[in-house]
Structures are given as structure tokens and as C-alpha cells.
Design an enzyme around this catalytic site. Structure first.
Site, short mmCIF file in Angstrom:
data_model
loop_
_atom_site.label_atom_id
_atom_site.label_comp_id
_atom_site.label_asym_id
_atom_site.label_seq_id
_atom_site.Cartn_x
_atom_site.Cartn_y
_atom_site.Cartn_z
N VAL A 49 0.94 -1.33 -0.02
CA VAL A 49 0.10 0.01 -0.09
C VAL A 49 0.90 1.32 0.12
O VAL A 49 0.54 2.48 -0.72
CB VAL A 49 -0.92 0.08 1.10
CG1 VAL A 49 -1.73 1.30 1.31
CG2 VAL A 49 -1.89 -1.34 1.07
N CYS A 50 1.91 1.30 0.74
CA CYS A 50 2.86 2.50 0.80
C CYS A 50 3.56 2.92 -0.21
O CYS A 50 3.65 3.83 -0.82
CB CYS A 50 3.87 2.25 2.03
SG CYS A 50 3.22 1.66 3.61
N THR A 51 3.71 1.69 -1.16
CA THR A 51 4.45 1.82 -2.30
C THR A 51 3.35 2.53 -3.31
O THR A 51 3.96 3.67 -4.17
CB THR A 51 4.74 0.66 -3.02
OG1 THR A 51 5.77 -0.20 -2.02
CG2 THR A 51 5.46 0.75 -4.39
N LEU A 54 3.26 6.27 -1.90
CA LEU A 54 4.19 7.27 -2.06
C LEU A 54 4.42 7.69 -3.75
O LEU A 54 4.81 8.87 -4.17
CB LEU A 54 5.61 7.15 -1.41
CG LEU A 54 5.73 7.31 -0.08
CD1 LEU A 54 4.93 6.58 0.74
CD2 LEU A 54 7.25 7.50 0.41
#
Ligand code: BEZ
Length: 227
Positions: A49-51, A54
């Protein structure tokens, strides 16, 4: 365990700190300077999810810049990890990530900003230490916190919504207006309740009264299409 100092609230001054980032060392208040800042944390590098998050922030970079907003990320990982992960973010999202990411392996800054969730046992790293949660702080040039958000690790944030709040705050700081539900830049706005009808007639000629407490007007400074 909970932080011993007063919690950060809307209207608090964003605490200052020194940090190592992927763009070099920063002193946070100097970094803010005369800009608005979005400080946001994510649980960990090399997570799915973080990928996407960002990558999305990198894609929106011009929209932040044109609003005089600097963005800065944070997670409890080291610089070397951040650097390697940025390559993945760029590749997966077809972007060129240019904003700094704070390396907070010691969790000092995430503790200062109360970005660690002590309640959620699904949010622990391999050593059983809480990840940083998906926090967002919108900070104005006076270094005042204007918005706080905490999202669960499972749910990627909507960064268009963060931009929408920036627009609302910036227009509201310049004009005595507020913005309604689901408002978007360019939509009609609400005359601030502190404005009398007499003042409104001067400030917002042609304003419409839906109820005595709900008065609408065209967004001040709205750019109109020219033929
Ligand atoms: C993610 O970014 O996909 C993620 C990170 C930590 C926990 C769960 C999901």
C-alpha cells in the site's frame, strides 16, 4: 505506553526536530520556512500500500508545489532502505520521487508526533515494535498544525482529499469563508458565520441566503473561463 507530553491538536505548533532524510539533514522548522508542509508517515518501506501511496504523492508533486506546499514522508526505516525503495516506487508508479523521506529508525520523531499505534496488534514489525501508522499533518507557514489524520495500515490514503483540504484552508485564510461538504476548488463557498449580512453585502455581493446561518457565495478569486 502513551506519550507523556500534551497531545498535538489542531492549532498546536508543530514540534521542531532535526532529522536525516533522503535529501540530507533537515531542521524541521527551517524546512517549513514560508511554505505549507504535509508531513506524512507510512508503516514501512517495501510494503504494497505504501508503495502506491508514495507513488501517488510523487505524481501529485506539481499540484503541491503550485500551492506552496512541501511534502515530506517518514517511516521507521533507515536511509539506505529508503533509497532502495524509492527505486521501486519510481519503477512501479512510473514517477520520479523528489520529496524527502525522513529516516526515523529510532522512532524519535514518530513518538514526538504520536505516529505509533500502541493499540493495533496487527501493526507490529518483525521485532514486535509498532509500525508508524498512516498519519498526515498539514502545517501552515506559521508552523501551526491545521489538519491531522490517522489511517489504518490496510487503507491507502486519498491524496486528492489532502489537496482539497489545503485549498479550503488557503482560501479560508484569505477570505472570511468556509467550505461545504464535498466542496471542490471552484465550487460555491459558505459565508463565515462571523460575517454580518451588512458586511457580506460588501464582501460577497450577490450572496444567497439558504437559511440565516447558511449563506452561499461564489468562491472568491475563482478563475472564470475566457472564450
Ligand atoms: C502496506 O503498505 O501494504 C502495509 C504496511 C503495513 C501493514 C499492512 C500493510
Amino acid at each position: 505506553m502513551s506519550p507523556s507530553r500534551a497531545p498535538l491538536r489542531l492549532g498546536s505548533i508543530a514540534p521542531d526536530f532535526k532529522a536525516q532524510t533522503t535529501k540530507g539533514e533537515i531542521q524541521f522548522h527551517d524546512f517549513i520556512g514560508n511554505s505549507w508542509v504535509i508531513l506524512f508517515s507510512h508503516p514501512a518501506d517495501f510494503t504494497p500500500v505504501c508503495t502506491t501511496e508514495l507513488g501517488e504523492v510523487a505524481r501529485l508533486q506539481d499540484k503541491f508545489t503550485e500551492r506552496n506546499v512541501k511534502v515530506i514522508g517518514l517511516s521507521a526505516n533507515g536511509l539506505e532502505s529508503h533509497e532502495r525503495w524509492i527505486d521501486d516506487i519510481n519503477e512501479v508508479n512510473n514517477v520520479s520521487l523528489n520529496f524527502p523521506i525522513i529516516a526515523d529508525d529510532s522512532r524519535e520523531i514518530s513518538t514526538l508526533y504520536d505516529m505509533l499505534d500502541y493499540q493495533d496488534l496487527t501493526n507490529l514489525d518483525a521485532k514486535g515494535i509498532p509500525f508508524t501508522v498512516r498519519s498526515v499533518f498539514i502545517i501552515d507557514p506559521k508552523k501551526t498544525i491545521r489538519l491531522t489524520l490517522s489511517y489504518p495500515a490496510s487503507t491507502g490514503r486519498n491524496f486528492d482529499e489532502i489537496l482539497r483540504v489545503v485549498d479550503s484552508l488557503q482560501i479560508g485564510d484569505k477570505n472570511r469563508i468556509t467550505t461545504p461538504a464535498n466542496w471542490k476548488n471552484g465550487d460555491d463557498v459558505i459565508v463565515h458565520p462571523s460575517v454580518s449580512n451588512e458586511e457580506a453585502a460588501t464582501l460577497f455581493p450577490g450572496f444567497r441566503t439558504v437559511k440565516p446561518y447558511l449563506r452561499l457565495t461564489t468562491q472568491p478569486g475563482k478563475k472564470t473561463e475566457t472564450a
